[in-house]
Design a protein around this motif. Structure first.
Motif, mmCIF file in Angstrom:
data_model
loop_
_atom_site.group_PDB
_atom_site.id
_atom_site.type_symbol
_atom_site.label_atom_id
_atom_site.label_comp_id
_atom_site.label_asym_id
_atom_site.label_seq_id
_atom_site.Cartn_x
_atom_site.Cartn_y
_atom_site.Cartn_z
ATOM 1 N N LEU A 73 -7.489 5.306 1.619
ATOM 2 C CA LEU A 73 -7.611 5.530 3.060
ATOM 3 C C LEU A 73 -8.536 4.535 3.745
ATOM 4 O O LEU A 73 -8.670 4.546 4.953
ATOM 5 C CB LEU A 73 -8.135 6.947 3.331
ATOM 6 C CG LEU A 73 -7.184 8.082 2.990
ATOM 7 C CD1 LEU A 73 -7.815 9.403 3.365
ATOM 8 C CD2 LEU A 73 -5.854 7.914 3.709
ATOM 9 N N HIS A 117 -12.700 14.346 -5.262
ATOM 10 C CA HIS A 117 -12.596 15.298 -6.356
ATOM 11 C C HIS A 117 -12.130 14.550 -7.603
ATOM 12 O O HIS A 117 -11.024 14.046 -7.637
ATOM 13 C CB HIS A 117 -11.580 16.380 -5.943
ATOM 14 C CG HIS A 117 -11.379 17.467 -6.952
ATOM 15 N ND1 HIS A 117 -10.652 18.591 -6.676
ATOM 16 C CD2 HIS A 117 -11.804 17.612 -8.217
ATOM 17 C CE1 HIS A 117 -10.632 19.373 -7.743
ATOM 18 N NE2 HIS A 117 -11.327 18.796 -8.689
ATOM 19 N N ARG A 177 0.835 -1.204 0.000
ATOM 20 C CA ARG A 177 0.000 0.000 0.000
ATOM 21 C C ARG A 177 0.869 1.253 0.000
ATOM 22 O O ARG A 177 0.625 2.194 -0.761
ATOM 23 C CB ARG A 177 -0.881 -0.053 1.257
ATOM 24 C CG ARG A 177 -1.826 1.085 1.407
ATOM 25 C CD ARG A 177 -2.771 0.800 2.576
ATOM 26 N NE ARG A 177 -3.640 1.932 2.809
ATOM 27 C CZ ARG A 177 -3.318 2.977 3.560
ATOM 28 N NH1 ARG A 177 -2.144 3.020 4.151
ATOM 29 N NH2 ARG A 177 -4.154 3.982 3.706
ATOM 30 N N LEU A 195 -10.085 14.644 1.707
ATOM 31 C CA LEU A 195 -10.626 13.372 1.231
ATOM 32 C C LEU A 195 -11.061 12.522 2.426
ATOM 33 O O LEU A 195 -12.133 11.931 2.430
ATOM 34 C CB LEU A 195 -9.607 12.587 0.392
ATOM 35 C CG LEU A 195 -10.213 11.254 -0.085
ATOM 36 C CD1 LEU A 195 -10.999 11.426 -1.353
ATOM 37 C CD2 LEU A 195 -9.180 10.174 -0.229
ATOM 38 N N ALA A 213 -5.206 18.719 1.264
ATOM 39 C CA ALA A 213 -6.058 17.934 0.369
ATOM 40 C C ALA A 213 -6.278 16.506 0.865
ATOM 41 O O ALA A 213 -7.384 15.983 0.808
ATOM 42 C CB ALA A 213 -5.451 17.921 -1.033
ATOM 43 N N HIS A 214 -5.205 15.873 1.357
ATOM 44 C CA HIS A 214 -5.378 14.472 1.758
ATOM 45 C C HIS A 214 -6.333 14.344 2.937
ATOM 46 O O HIS A 214 -7.037 13.337 3.073
ATOM 47 C CB HIS A 214 -4.023 13.821 2.052
ATOM 48 C CG HIS A 214 -3.248 14.466 3.151
ATOM 49 N ND1 HIS A 214 -3.355 14.057 4.447
ATOM 50 C CD2 HIS A 214 -2.366 15.481 3.152
ATOM 51 C CE1 HIS A 214 -2.563 14.797 5.200
ATOM 52 N NE2 HIS A 214 -1.949 15.680 4.438
ATOM 53 N N SER A 237 -11.567 20.995 -2.287
ATOM 54 C CA SER A 237 -10.812 19.755 -2.062
ATOM 55 C C SER A 237 -9.458 20.017 -1.408
ATOM 56 O O SER A 237 -8.735 19.077 -1.109
ATOM 57 C CB SER A 237 -10.624 18.990 -3.370
ATOM 58 O OG SER A 237 -9.829 19.733 -4.253
ATOM 59 N N GLY A 238 -9.123 21.277 -1.176
ATOM 60 C CA GLY A 238 -7.901 21.573 -0.427
ATOM 61 C C GLY A 238 -6.660 21.688 -1.286
ATOM 62 O O GLY A 238 -5.560 21.863 -0.762
ATOM 63 N N ALA A 265 -2.257 12.479 -6.344
ATOM 64 C CA ALA A 265 -2.026 11.577 -5.211
ATOM 65 C C ALA A 265 -2.631 12.170 -3.940
ATOM 66 O O ALA A 265 -3.225 11.457 -3.130
ATOM 67 C CB ALA A 265 -0.533 11.326 -5.028
ATOM 68 N N ARG A 266 -2.521 13.488 -3.792
ATOM 69 C CA ARG A 266 -3.115 14.122 -2.612
ATOM 70 C C ARG A 266 -4.629 13.959 -2.620
ATOM 71 O O ARG A 266 -5.250 13.785 -1.578
ATOM 72 C CB ARG A 266 -2.754 15.606 -2.569
ATOM 73 C CG ARG A 266 -1.277 15.842 -2.241
ATOM 74 C CD ARG A 266 -0.854 17.260 -2.574
ATOM 75 N NE ARG A 266 -1.568 18.242 -1.791
ATOM 76 C CZ ARG A 266 -1.725 19.517 -2.152
ATOM 77 N NH1 ARG A 266 -1.206 19.950 -3.301
ATOM 78 N NH2 ARG A 266 -2.371 20.347 -1.382
ATOM 79 N N LEU A 267 -5.221 14.000 -3.828
ATOM 80 C CA LEU A 267 -6.673 13.823 -3.927
ATOM 81 C C LEU A 267 -7.094 12.400 -3.569
ATOM 82 O O LEU A 267 -8.277 12.127 -3.349
ATOM 83 C CB LEU A 267 -7.161 14.157 -5.340
ATOM 84 C CG LEU A 267 -7.105 15.629 -5.754
ATOM 85 C CD1 LEU A 267 -7.627 15.793 -7.171
ATOM 86 C CD2 LEU A 267 -7.908 16.496 -4.796
ATOM 87 N N MET A 268 -6.137 11.466 -3.560
ATOM 88 C CA MET A 268 -6.436 10.095 -3.158
ATOM 89 C C MET A 268 -6.291 9.928 -1.645
ATOM 90 O O MET A 268 -6.371 8.822 -1.131
ATOM 91 C CB MET A 268 -5.487 9.107 -3.859
ATOM 92 C CG MET A 268 -5.466 9.186 -5.376
ATOM 93 S SD MET A 268 -7.023 8.664 -6.113
ATOM 94 C CE MET A 268 -7.604 10.218 -6.770
ATOM 95 N N GLY A 269 -5.990 11.014 -0.957
ATOM 96 C CA GLY A 269 -5.816 10.930 0.489
ATOM 97 C C GLY A 269 -4.391 10.618 0.908
ATOM 98 O O GLY A 269 -4.143 10.266 2.056
ATOM 99 N N ILE A 270 -3.461 10.723 -0.034
ATOM 100 C CA ILE A 270 -2.064 10.418 0.286
ATOM 101 C C ILE A 270 -1.373 11.677 0.801
ATOM 102 O O ILE A 270 -1.408 12.719 0.138
ATOM 103 C CB ILE A 270 -1.341 9.875 -0.968
ATOM 104 C CG1 ILE A 270 -1.958 8.542 -1.380
ATOM 105 C CG2 ILE A 270 0.160 9.737 -0.712
ATOM 106 C CD1 ILE A 270 -1.575 8.081 -2.764
ATOM 107 N N ASP A 271 -0.770 11.563 1.970
ATOM 108 C CA ASP A 271 -0.060 12.689 2.558
ATOM 109 C C ASP A 271 1.365 12.709 2.002
ATOM 110 O O ASP A 271 2.150 11.817 2.295
ATOM 111 C CB ASP A 271 -0.056 12.516 4.085
ATOM 112 C CG ASP A 271 0.696 13.638 4.794
ATOM 113 O OD1 ASP A 271 1.317 14.471 4.111
ATOM 114 O OD2 ASP A 271 0.654 13.667 6.038
ATOM 115 N N PRO A 272 1.701 13.711 1.175
ATOM 116 C CA PRO A 272 3.021 13.691 0.529
ATOM 117 C C PRO A 272 4.169 13.696 1.542
ATOM 118 O O PRO A 272 5.185 13.039 1.322
ATOM 119 C CB PRO A 272 3.031 14.949 -0.340
ATOM 120 C CG PRO A 272 1.885 15.773 0.114
ATOM 121 C CD PRO A 272 0.897 14.871 0.779
#
Lengths: 303, 233
Positions: free
Chosen positions: B104, B81, A172, B75, B71-72, B49-50, A187-194
């Motif tokens: 997530l 988005h 993952r 979500l 953004a993360h 969406s941030g 990737a951020r829109l997928m909930g991934i924290d860079p």
């Protein structure tokens, strides 16, 4: 003939060790386009960490099969701690800044770490003997003899590279890393924290460098504060040669560099004094005809 | 209310992109934003969406402020988005893209939701191990929608879902959005095709120069002579 075979093996051992450093360079570049010139120093501090635990904390009669794992764990811990500190203190504040800023910072961090170890580590102003934490002797294969430490390096480095490759492809976190490499915003829109992905990349790269540091120390039997810079340059070259961003490419590039360095040192004009010239000549040659490296993808300019 | 945005201001390099936009999206409602190119529609979605942070104003999701979140975290709070241009991970397979959509999620229903996406778009199920970059524009849009659905969002946002698609595919995508609406999904969409957007939407907003200039039920806006003249030709 026997000299040739011997030099090939020597080159592959060196290449395998450089490869463990190159993996860190290539992963980090793939994800944040950062050339972390301090990564060689992350390797170097790992070697000193292992040296310290072995000489100061382990009893002198500790058997190698206990000492080696302890040294590896220590080296990994020291390398990871330094890498995480550098990321937090030096690189994170520069996120979003011009590309040159973190690059110059990396050079500064590299010099800083070298000097800190040289000044504060007892005896580090001169090369230090590294503990012999592996059976002496060698494997004889026809005309070729390989130290057992070399056999270990040749076995462990490709194995770790393969494990890393699988981890990045299957896990993952690996998927999050690839997503961030391909398109950080989405990737951020997928909930991934860079920030977490970048930190994890530093940790993985540092852990591999830490293991590499112990393998390097027991094979070449001495360390000094310059090993990070010297091998780091070769490792960075290997990552570029193999196609920066590619895990398999980094290992392939490192093995090629080990071979060229070793063979050129034996046969080419100038001998071992000038072996690195041929390494960079190879780099220039490859970049002229295949700028993306062996396994890299051609760079696309983003609209 | 699922989403409330109040008096959003944002500027880029001295240029005002949002000049006090306000809008609400009711639970289970479909809200369409229409307007010309550069009116600020996409900027509104990015603020929600941030991806962009408004300089002033407030955005609340089910009463909880989200305008300060990265953004993360937005979500995680429940907003998916589906971005303009689809922005798939082209080098990854269909399945990996969907897994990233549900990145997530730690619950046990991820596989079930993935099966639901494949039911919705059979072509994705048939080609689940192929790389997303190999798909046609319409199929990519399907995957982008599926990926957004995988997050099980409280609010689903679409930015130009029909842009660059063939007429058949436009029909297919709009039908899918209508289907999602009928299933009770709360949707905020930006669409240049004002006719399509207003036909689908319960409520529409006209955005012009970063401001909400008109709003009302989709059918009312469709009938409004000013909207007809400016956006429907």
């Amino acid at each position: 003939m026997s000299t040739l075979a011997q030099q090939i093996v020597n080159g592959l051992v060196l290449g395998a060790l450089i490869g463990l450093i190159a993996l860190g360079y290539t992963m980090l570049y793939g994800i944040v386009q950062l050339i972390n010139f301090a990564h060689g120093e992350v390797f170097m501090v790992g070697a000193f960490g292992a040296h310290f635990v072995s000489l100061r904390l382990l009893p002198a009669d500790t058997p190698w099969y206990t000492a080696l794992p302890v040294m590896c764990v220590t080296a990994v811990a020291v390398s990871v701690a330094v890498a995480v500190a550098v990321e937090r203190l030096a690189y994170r504040p520069l996120r979003g800044a011009h590309k040159l800023a973190p690059l110059i910072t990396a050079l500064g961090v590299s010099i800083l770490l070298q000097e800190v170890v040289r000044v504060f580590y007892p005896g580090a102003t001169a090369p230090l003997a590294f503990p012999r934490a592996f059976p002496d002797g060698h494997l004889v294969l026809g005309p070729v003899t390989v130290l057992w430490t070399g056999v270990l390096a040749l076995a462990v480095a490709p194995l770790l590279a393969a494990a890393l490759h699988l981890y990045v492809e299957r896990s993952r976190l690996g998927r999050a890393m690839r997503a961030t490499a391909q398109d950080p915003e989405t990737a951020r829109l997928m909930g991934i924290d860079p920030d977490r992905v970048i930190l994890a990349t530093f940790v993985l790269g540092a852990a591999l460098a830490g293991v590499g540091a112990v393998l390097y120390g027991i094979h070449y039997t001495q360390i000094d504060t310059a090993i990070g810079f010297q091998n780091g340059i070769f490792a960075f070259t290997a990552a570029v040669l193999g196609g920066i961003g590619s895990i398999r490419g980094a290992m392939l590039g490192a093995l090629s560099i080990g071979l060229v360095k070793s063979l050129a040192g034996q046969y080419a004009w100038g001998g071992a004094q000038y072996d690195y010239v041929w390494v960079f000549a190879l780099l220039i040659l490859v970049l002229m005809f295949r700028p993306q490296g062996f396994l890299g993808r051609p760079e696309r300019v983003r609209a | 209310m699922t989403l409330v945005a109040e008096r959003l201001f944002m500027s880029f390099g001295g240029l005002l992109a949002l000049d006090g936009v306000s809008l609400t999206v009711p639970d289970g409602g479909v809200v369409g934003l229409i307007g010309t190119n550069g009116a600020g529609k996409s900027t509104v979605l990015k603020a929600v969406s941030g991806l962009l942070r408004p300089h002033r104003g407030e955005i609340r999701l089910r009463g909880r402020p989200i305008h300060h979140l990265p953004a993360h975290a937005v979500l995680a709070a429940g907003v998916a988005h589906c971005p303009e241009g689809r922005r798939l991970f082209a080098g990854m397979t269909v399945e990996e893209n969907l897994r990233l959509g549900g990145h997530l999620r730690r619950d046990r229903h991820v596989a079930k939701d993935m099966a639901r996406v494949y039911d919705l778009f059979p072509v994705l199920g048939e080609r689940r191990t192929q790389r997303a970059g190999l798909f046609s524009g319409g199929e990519q849009q399907m995957l982008a929608i599926g990926r957004a659905l995988m997050a099980r969002p409280a609010l689903l946002m679409f930015d130009e879902p029909t842009m660059g698609l063939s007429p058949i595919m436009i029909r297919r995508i709009l039908d899918t959005i209508a289907l999602l609406r009928n299933q009770g999904t709360t949707i905020l969409m930006v669409e240049q095709n004002a006719l399509a957007a207003l036909m689908l939407a319960d409520h529409g907003y006209v955005i012009d120069l970063g401001r909400t200039t008109m709003s009302g039920p989709g059918t009312d806006l469709l009938a409004d002579p000013r909207v007809r003249a400016a956006y429907l030709g």
